[in-house]
Design a protein around this motif. Structure first.
Motif, short mmCIF file in Angstrom:
data_model
loop_
_atom_site.label_atom_id
_atom_site.label_comp_id
_atom_site.label_asym_id
_atom_site.label_seq_id
_atom_site.Cartn_x
_atom_site.Cartn_y
_atom_site.Cartn_z
N LEU A 84 -6.13 -8.11 -8.33
CA LEU A 84 -6.10 -8.30 -6.89
C LEU A 84 -5.20 -7.27 -6.20
CD1 LEU A 84 -5.97 -12.19 -6.68
CD2 LEU A 84 -7.84 -10.71 -5.89
N ALA A 85 -4.03 -7.01 -6.81
CA ALA A 85 -3.10 -6.05 -6.23
C ALA A 85 -3.73 -4.65 -6.18
CB ALA A 85 -1.80 -6.02 -7.03
N PHE A 209 0.95 -6.06 12.51
CA PHE A 209 1.06 -4.79 13.22
C PHE A 209 0.83 -3.68 12.20
CE2 PHE A 209 3.94 -6.96 16.42
CZ PHE A 209 3.12 -6.71 17.52
N TYR A 210 -0.07 -2.78 12.49
CA TYR A 210 -0.38 -1.70 11.56
C TYR A 210 0.86 -0.87 11.24
CZ TYR A 210 -2.26 2.67 9.72
OH TYR A 210 -2.49 3.79 8.94
N ASN A 211 1.67 -0.56 12.26
CA ASN A 211 2.84 0.28 12.03
C ASN A 211 3.86 -0.36 11.10
OD1 ASN A 211 1.75 2.23 13.68
ND2 ASN A 211 3.03 1.77 15.45
N ASP A 212 3.85 -1.69 11.01
CA ASP A 212 4.67 -2.38 10.02
C ASP A 212 3.95 -2.42 8.68
OD1 ASP A 212 6.83 -2.94 11.72
OD2 ASP A 212 5.92 -4.79 12.43
N PHE A 213 2.68 -2.79 8.70
CA PHE A 213 1.89 -2.97 7.48
C PHE A 213 1.95 -1.76 6.55
CE2 PHE A 213 -2.35 -2.61 5.42
CZ PHE A 213 -2.36 -3.79 4.68
N VAL A 214 1.88 -0.56 7.11
CA VAL A 214 1.81 0.65 6.28
C VAL A 214 3.15 0.98 5.62
CG1 VAL A 214 -0.11 1.68 7.51
CG2 VAL A 214 2.22 2.12 8.30
N LYS A 215 4.20 0.26 5.94
CA LYS A 215 5.50 0.52 5.33
C LYS A 215 5.66 -0.10 3.95
CE LYS A 215 7.75 0.78 9.87
NZ LYS A 215 8.65 0.11 10.84
N SER A 216 4.70 -0.89 3.55
CA SER A 216 4.80 -1.57 2.26
C SER A 216 3.53 -1.34 1.44
CB SER A 216 5.04 -3.08 2.47
OG SER A 216 5.31 -3.73 1.25
N ASP A 217 3.49 -1.95 0.26
CA ASP A 217 2.36 -1.83 -0.65
C ASP A 217 2.08 -3.16 -1.31
OD1 ASP A 217 1.64 1.14 -0.73
OD2 ASP A 217 3.80 1.23 -1.15
N TYR A 218 0.88 -3.27 -1.89
CA TYR A 218 0.51 -4.48 -2.61
C TYR A 218 0.87 -4.42 -4.09
CZ TYR A 218 -2.25 -6.35 1.26
OH TYR A 218 -2.65 -6.88 2.46
N LEU A 219 0.93 -3.23 -4.64
CA LEU A 219 1.02 -3.07 -6.08
C LEU A 219 2.46 -2.82 -6.53
CD1 LEU A 219 -0.58 -2.94 -8.71
CD2 LEU A 219 -0.84 -0.48 -8.34
N GLU A 220 3.00 -3.79 -7.22
CA GLU A 220 4.31 -3.64 -7.84
C GLU A 220 4.10 -2.99 -9.21
OE1 GLU A 220 8.32 -6.29 -8.71
OE2 GLU A 220 6.38 -7.30 -8.56
N LYS A 221 4.70 -1.84 -9.40
CA LYS A 221 4.39 -1.03 -10.58
C LYS A 221 5.27 -1.42 -11.77
CE LYS A 221 2.65 2.75 -7.76
NZ LYS A 221 2.80 4.17 -7.34
N ASN A 222 4.97 -2.59 -12.33
CA ASN A 222 5.58 -2.97 -13.60
C ASN A 222 4.57 -3.78 -14.39
OD1 ASN A 222 5.70 -5.75 -12.83
ND2 ASN A 222 7.62 -5.38 -11.75
N ASP A 223 4.94 -4.22 -15.60
CA ASP A 223 4.00 -4.87 -16.49
C ASP A 223 3.71 -6.32 -16.10
OD1 ASP A 223 3.77 -2.59 -18.03
OD2 ASP A 223 5.45 -3.14 -19.33
N PRO A 225 3.46 -7.78 -12.54
CA PRO A 225 3.59 -7.63 -11.08
C PRO A 225 3.66 -8.96 -10.36
CG PRO A 225 1.34 -7.18 -11.77
CD PRO A 225 2.14 -7.32 -13.03
N SER A 226 4.37 -8.96 -9.23
CA SER A 226 4.40 -10.13 -8.36
C SER A 226 3.05 -10.31 -7.69
CB SER A 226 5.47 -9.94 -7.27
OG SER A 226 6.75 -9.77 -7.83
N PRO A 227 2.72 -11.53 -7.24
CA PRO A 227 1.52 -11.72 -6.44
C PRO A 227 1.49 -10.73 -5.28
CG PRO A 227 2.46 -13.83 -7.02
CD PRO A 227 3.44 -12.79 -7.48
#
Length: 285
Positions: A84-85, A209-223, A225-227
């Motif tokens: 999902l991420a 808000f798009y300008n806030d949304f783009v400051k983060s990501d969905y994918l936590e890069k570890n083995d 990952p958080s939801p």
């Protein structure tokens, strides 16, 4: 493009799998909304064994504001949360790459949560709430009936998200007491509140808000990952100092997320689920 220009009012991001019968409602609202706003829709699909793909393609042919995103690459990963991420990150990346610069991003599930109260009036209301609280919230989400359901992606000052992923992945009967305390009881508490702030919430739909949304990501890069929504929203909270408002607008709770009041119902639910998986795996309908 001037970074302050806004050719698009709102972009919808959604993932679809085996939701053929729920998509017509979504596309009906999208088609009506596109008559009054400049919108764009990105839909990712993979692994459906109904006509989900065909319904999406039919609607793309009728509305050029809808784009299909191939997310079949996620199928090689066994962990559902990682899949999902990866898929949601793909939608977000494609949005950014197109340089659309909308004012809002609406992340929405395309399944049975849309059976209740998903309409133009809802979107207009959420936009108004965000505009009136720009310095307080980076997003607005919804409650659901008969219970708030998405505890996996929920976190507030009152209810920190500690071990919910591990509880949901625990198939042991012994996990029931933990589920009751940290999932089912929290569902009931949030349902009673109706309207509240949180660090992270999704529950089927969240407008950002798009300008806030783009400051983060969905994918936590570890083995492990958080939801995906939890990771995205925690980071947004940390960066912006703002939160999500869960409004008293209601979507439909998917039946499989209902809180279970005793261990007997928990056991029956598990048995039914595993029997259904068995029959599906071996081709029985």
């Amino acid at each position: 493009m001037n970074k302050n220009s806004r050719d698009i009012d709102i972009v919808f991001l959604g993932l679809a799998q085996n939701c053929e019968k729920h998509l017509p409602k979504f596309f009906e609202v999208i088609n009506e909304l596109s008559k009054k706003k400049n919108i764009k829709v990105f839909i990712g699909e993979n692994g459906s064994d109904d006509y989900t793909f065909d319904v999406i393609q039919k609607n793309i042919s009728l509305n050029d504001r809808i784009s299909f995103i191939d997310t079949t690459f996620i199928e090689k990963f066994s962990d559902r949360i990682k899949r999902l991420a990866l898929a949601r990150q793909k939608l977000k990346n494609d949005l950014v790459d197109e340089n659309l610069n909308p004012k809002y991003v609406c992340v929405v599930d395309l399944d049975d949560v849309l059976n209740k109260n998903f309409n133009i009036e809802l979107i207009d209301s959420l936009e108004s709430i965000l505009n009136e609280n720009e310095n307080k919230y980076f997003g607005v989400s919804l409650n659901s009936e008969p219970y708030y359901y998405d505890i996996l992606n929920f976190e507030s000052d009152e209810f920190p998200n500690e071990g919910v992923k591990q509880l949901q992945n625990n198939r042991s009967i012994k996990s029931y007491s933990g589920r009751k305390k940290f999932i089912y009881n929290v569902q009931k508490s949030l349902t009673k509140k109706k309207k509240f702030d949180c660090i992270s919430g999704f529950n089927g739909l969240c407008l950002y808000f798009y300008n806030d949304f783009v400051k983060s990501d969905y994918l936590e890069k570890n083995d492990d990952p958080s939801p995906e929504h939890l990771y995205l929203n925690r980071k947004l909270n940390s960066i912006t100092g703002k939160k999500i408002l869960v409004t008293d607008n209601m979507l439909q709770m998917p039946v499989e997320h209902k809180p279970l009041d005793n261990i007997f119902f928990f056991i029956i639910e598990k048995l039914v689920k595993y029997i259904a998986i068995y029959f599906k795996r071996f081709g029985f309908r």
